[in-house]
Write a protein that holds these residues in place. Structure first.
Motif, PDB file in Angstrom:
ATOM      1  N   ALA A   1       0.830  -1.211   0.000  1.00  0.00           N
ATOM      2  CA  ALA A   1       0.000   0.000   0.000  1.00  0.00           C
ATOM      3  C   ALA A   1       0.863   1.259   0.000  1.00  0.00           C
ATOM      4  CB  ALA A   1      -0.930   0.007   1.208  1.00  0.00           C
TER       5      ALA A   1
ATOM      6  N   LEU B   1      -4.936   1.701   4.808  1.00  0.00           N
ATOM      7  CA  LEU B   1      -4.206   2.056   3.597  1.00  0.00           C
ATOM      8  C   LEU B   1      -4.754   1.356   2.356  1.00  0.00           C
ATOM      9  CD1 LEU B   1      -0.563   1.975   5.002  1.00  0.00           C
ATOM     10  CD2 LEU B   1      -1.808   3.997   4.236  1.00  0.00           C
TER      11      LEU B   1
ATOM     12  N   GLU C   1      -7.903   3.320  -1.612  1.00  0.00           N
ATOM     13  CA  GLU C   1      -7.140   4.287  -2.401  1.00  0.00           C
ATOM     14  C   GLU C   1      -7.605   5.721  -2.153  1.00  0.00           C
ATOM     15  OE1 GLU C   1      -7.122   3.371  -6.517  1.00  0.00           O
ATOM     16  OE2 GLU C   1      -5.724   1.681  -6.311  1.00  0.00           O
TER      17      GLU C   1
ATOM     18  N   ARG D   1      -5.836   6.958   1.072  1.00  0.00           N
ATOM     19  CA  ARG D   1      -4.476   6.494   1.385  1.00  0.00           C
ATOM     20  C   ARG D   1      -3.526   7.653   1.641  1.00  0.00           C
ATOM     21  NH1 ARG D   1      -2.272   2.331  -2.772  1.00  0.00           N
ATOM     22  NH2 ARG D   1      -4.132   1.275  -1.993  1.00  0.00           N
TER      23      ARG D   1
END
Length: 968
Positions: A483, A513, A516, A519
């Motif tokens: 990630a 994480l 998306e 993140r």
């Protein structure tokens, strides 16, 4: 073979013939390799040497082509032609000129060896040095332009000057001053600013009593030095002038002056640096959490801290560390600088050049002022002009061993005034830019930092969090590192977040994480400066882009494309391919993209998220939709252009809407070119299907797999084909479109049959029949019936297979928009095979011969292979093994030229083995059978039916135990 670069580039064959090695660019490439014998020269450095700062988009490929041409010329055969081993070898990321061995002589290596030999105890120094200097035929690399080669030539000329100075030192020691004066006088005219040559001339004149001539030579040198460089002679030369003045005065009966006059270049005399001079120690704190980068640290040791070898120039004194934002460039520079401090006893200077700062880059003149003050120059003596300050800086550093660290540089122009003039110093530069200008002009070495390896990422987590805490959640470590994209800054931020929250664990953070959309929020540090906020770090590079580059950066991230190239950028941005190629190089130079192959780029995962955020903020909805629709249309129509006429000829196409206005697609010149296009765009096409389905663009999500499957089938990517088919089927069902669903079920049934799951294939075909009948599409129903016939054939139900093939021929139209000539011919060919497997060999032979008539055009394709195999079996059954051999051999020749049909090749080889065995050729039969087994081993069992038929006709497969392959 002899290679000469101490003068114009020249290559001589063993018979002394001068070889033509191509045009200027090819000569530049060869010169760059010969100048670094025994060392790997990267492709990027060769590109820099040939094209300076303006390489074409195809530069890497052109370099490979030029190397191939040079290898043909230098092959080592008579007259230099092919016939031997070329001294140019591919090695890792570049090429290596071996330059060693009795058959290859390189003048620069001979020169180095002779200079080294002159320093050995008992050697005749003068003879060895004169022999070495006799190898020079003119200026090094004379006639080859380019900044990179000019830097190489300058280094070679410096070695020549050093050898000359050693020579006249040896001549003086041997008492041959009178002989040396004539040569030195000529050399000083040629090289008027060479301090060492002038010094040797003055010494020889003084020792021969020619004091007036010595003073005149000194005056000419001092005047020219002041006029051209604004500098004064060195203390040693001024001391020699004093000796010459004293000796001349004594000769006239005058007393020797106490202090010789000093001629200066300007009215103001700058004081010499005080002794002892300051030793600055400006390195910052060495991060205790620094991890890994072992290979890069060793490379820096080799480039910057290694001692010079006698006869060689000093090691490279400028090194550039470049890479993605957040890649750990500054940390690496500081770690190495601390390790190497003992090599630089006169101090370490460091400046943050703020190259990518919102406030703008630092003025080099301000940095020079700070450096000069740190080196002991009073503030009032720092010149007000940049060039004068840079000259004083170089003078102050002369004779010292100082390490200079220039962090966060913007470009080469910001760095150049801060480079020292003496080889005893070393410079480490960090930048997000590749600083190609420094590599070309100053001969800097470049280290490209990549992401952490999985081991380095784990080691950082262990160091920050402790081994016990990490071990308790080992299963989450890989997900967390993935990630973070293995970016050092991101991994460090994640580790710091966990360290500051002792009650949180890796599993929870890895789950955070995974989303998306948030993140970058999770990875932005709280309560710290912008240098450790991931968005800010990326934004500094983004803000430095011009508008075309920033726009393309955003649009690339908003598209599904993952393998980026000029054609891809052209679709998304609307600019021509040449302009797109230039912008992509600009993004790669800023490390916002990574070039993973020549002309092909990709995003780091976290940079892509940042770019997509910028796109969502700055691109209008209309602009985003237009770019997306153009991309979908390009994928569909370009795939149709590749698949329709080339990979699945004479089959009806998937119905597509017309392309948007101005969208350009490429026409392909043959199936091989179409396959190459598919190979290059495969990752993009797969990603686009997933993107279309996720965004409910279901027409694209089922149509694109329907176009792509022939490529995936022929290239053996069966798992990808099945996965794509599942997505296509879900999209068709979501559309509630029976025809689309039926087509997709039919394609997916074929995919399952290919991998050997016949029951699952049968279920898909039966469902497909229901759907296409409901849609009223007899032509598509005919395709399903043809596939059912193939399935029954593979299952051994030959009579039922014949019924399905006959039904298909009745349903498939012979002409019109739905005409499917391919499936019609496939059914007819399959019926010939069915006759053979039912034992009707005459009927099989008659049908196969009719279908091989030239006007039908089947003799040179994969259907022709099948027909030849049917004829081979028919003749074998009739006791005509020689005729069978002829047909099997022709089938094998065609199948080897056609990718994607290993079953036909295996069947041809098995038939060859049977015919060869009957004709009394056991060795040939064993070879053919072994090759057939190797192919059958990779195929599902149902493809081996022809072997069963041949065995029933008397073929006994050879014993292959000695080959290690199983018998069928």
């Amino acid at each position: 073979m002899e290679f000469r670069i101490l003068g114009a580039l020249e290559v001589r064959a063993p018979d002394s013939t001068v070889l033509a090695v191509g045009g200027r660019r090819q000569q530049a490439l060869l010169a760059c390799l010969v100048a670094h014998p025994g060392r790997i020269v990267s492709v990027s450095r060769l590109v820099d040497a040939i094209w300076d700062d303006s390489p074409p988009a195809t530069a890497d490929r052109q370099v490979r082509n030029m190397v191939g041409a040079l290898r043909r010329v230098l092959g080592g055969g008579p007259g230099g032609g092919p016939g031997g081993v070329s001294p140019i070898r591919t090695d890792g990321p570049g090429y290596l000129f071996t330059g060693a061995g009795p058959e290859v002589r390189v003048d620069v290596q001979q020169f180095t060896a002779l200079v080294d030999a002159a320093e050995q105890p008992g050697a005749d120094r003068v003879a060895r040095l004169r022999e070495a200097l006799a190898l020079w035929r003119g200026p090094a690399l004379d006639g080859l332009p380019g900044r990179a080669l000019s830097a190489v030539a300058a280094g070679l000329e410096e070695r020549r000057m050093a050898a000359l100075e050693r020579l006249y030192e040896a001549e003086s020691a041997a008492g041959r001053d009178e002989l040396a004066i004539a040569e030195l006088t000529e050399l000083v005219v040629t090289f008027p600013l060479r301090d060492g040559l002038v010094r040797h001339l003055l010494t020889a004149l003084a020792r021969c009593g020619r004091h007036v001539e010595g003073l005149a030579a000194y005056r000419r040198y001092a005047d020219r030095l002041a006029e051209e460089l604004g500098l004064d002679p060195s203390p040693r030369l001024r001391a020699l002038q004093g000796e010459l003045l004293g000796a001349a005065g004594e000769a006239r009966g005058e007393p020797r002056p106490a202090d010789p006059p000093v001629r200066v270049a300007s009215a103001r005399v700058l004081p010499a640096p005080p002794r002892p001079y300051p030793r600055p120690a400006q390195l910052p704190w060495d991060l205790p959490s620094f991890i890994g980068r072992t290979a890069q640290l060793l490379a820096m040791d080799c480039h910057l801290a290694a001692p010079a070898v006698a006869g060689d120039p000093p090691p490279t004194s400028v090194l550039v560390i470049t890479g993605i934002p957040g890649g750990g460039k500054s940390a690496l520079a500081v770690r190495w600088s601390h390790r190497a401090r003992e090599h630089f006893p006169d101090g370490q200077l460091l400046a943050d050049l703020h190259g990518w700062s919102p406030a703008g880059p630092r003025d080099p003149h301000a940095v020079l002022g700070a450096f000069l003050r740190a080196l002991g120059v009073p503030a009032e003596d720092v010149p007000g002009r940049l060039d004068e300050a840079a000259a004083l800086y170089r003078t102050t550093l002369a004779g010292r061993r100082v390490l200079i660290v220039l962090d966060n540089a913007l470009d080469a122009e910001q760095v150049r005034p801060l480079l020292p003039g003496s080889a005893g110093c070393a410079v480490v530069v960090t930048s997000r830019d590749r600083l190609t200008g420094l590599v070309v002009r100053e001969g800097a070495e470049r280290i490209e930092l990549v992401d952490f390896s999985p081991a380095e990422g784990r080691a950082l987590l262990h160091r920050v969090l402790g081994a016990e805490r990490v071990a308790a959640h080992e299963h989450a470590v890989t997900r967390l590192l993935d990630a973070c994209g293995h970016l050092p800054l991101a991994v460090g931020l994640a580790a710091a977040r966990l360290r500051d929250r002792p009650h949180h664990d890796l599993t929870g953070l890895a789950a955070e994480l995974a989303a998306e959309g948030t993140r970058l929020d999770v990875l932005d540090a709280e309560g710290d400066g912008p240098s450790v906020r991931l968005r800010t770090v990326f934004a500094l590079s983004y803000r430095a882009l011009d508008e075309p580059a920033a726009r393309l950066f955003r649009r690339l991230a908003l598209s599904p494309a993952v393998d980026l190239s000029a054609p891809v950028a052209e679709v998304l941005d609307g600019q021509d391919a040449a302009e797109c190629a230039r912008v992509l190089r600009r993004l790669a130079n800023s490390h916002l993209l990574t070039e993973h192959a020549a002309g092909r780029y990709r995003f780091h995962d976290l940079v892509r998220l940042f770019a997509a955020e910028r796109g969502a903020d700055q691109e209008s909805e209309r602009s985003r939709d237009r770019a997306r629709d153009r991309w979908y249309a390009w994928c569909l129509h370009q795939s149709a252009a590749a698949t329709g006429p080339l990979l699945a000829p004479r089959r009806p196409r998937v119905p597509l809407p017309p392309p948007p206005e101005g969208l350009r697609t490429t026409a392909f010149d043959g199936a091989a070119e179409a396959l190459r296009w598919y190979d290059g765009q495969r990752a993009n096409l797969l990603a686009t299907v997933g993107h279309a389905f996720a965004h409910r663009n279901d027409e694209v999500a089922w149509q694109l797999p329907a176009l792509v499957w022939p490529y995936l089938h022929r290239s053996g990517r069966y798992a990808e084909r099945l996965a794509l088919g599942r997505t296509a089927l879900a999209a068709a069902r979501r559309l509630d479109d029976p025809l689309a669903t039926g087509r997709t079920l039919n394609d997916q049934g074929h995919a399952w049959s290919t991998v050997g799951d016949l029951p699952r294939a049968l279920r898909h075909y039966e469902q497909a029949l229901d759907q296409v009948r409901a849609a009223g599409a007899p032509a598509v129903e005919g395709q399903v019936q043809a596939n059912l016939g193939a399935l029954r054939f593979f299952s051994g139900d030959y009579a039922e297979a014949a019924d399905h093939f006959e039904d298909a021929l009745r349903l498939l139209p012979a002409e019109g928009p739905d005409a499917d000539d391919w499936t019609v011919r496939l059914c007819e060919v399959s019926l010939a095979a069915v006759h053979a497997f039912l034992g009707s060999f005459d009927a099989a032979r008659s049908r196969a011969e009719r279908l091989l008539a030239p006007e039908l055009g089947l003799h040179d394709g994969i259907l022709g292979c099948s027909l030849r195999n049917v004829l081979g079996i028919a003749h074998y059954a009739a006791g005509r093994p020689d005729e069978a051999l002829r047909h099997f051999a022709r089938s094998l020749a065609v199948s080897r030229r056609t990718t994607g049909f290993p079953d036909q090749q295996a069947n041809s080889l098995a038939g060859l083995a049977a015919a060869q065995q009957t004709l009394g050729r056991p060795a040939a039969a064993r070879r053919s059978w072994t090759a057939a087994l190797d192919l059958y081993r990779r195929l599902p069992a149902h493809y081996r039916a022809p072997v069963t038929l041949l065995t029933s006709l008397g073929f006994t497969p050879p014993d292959t135990r000695s080959t290690g392959l199983p018998k069928l």
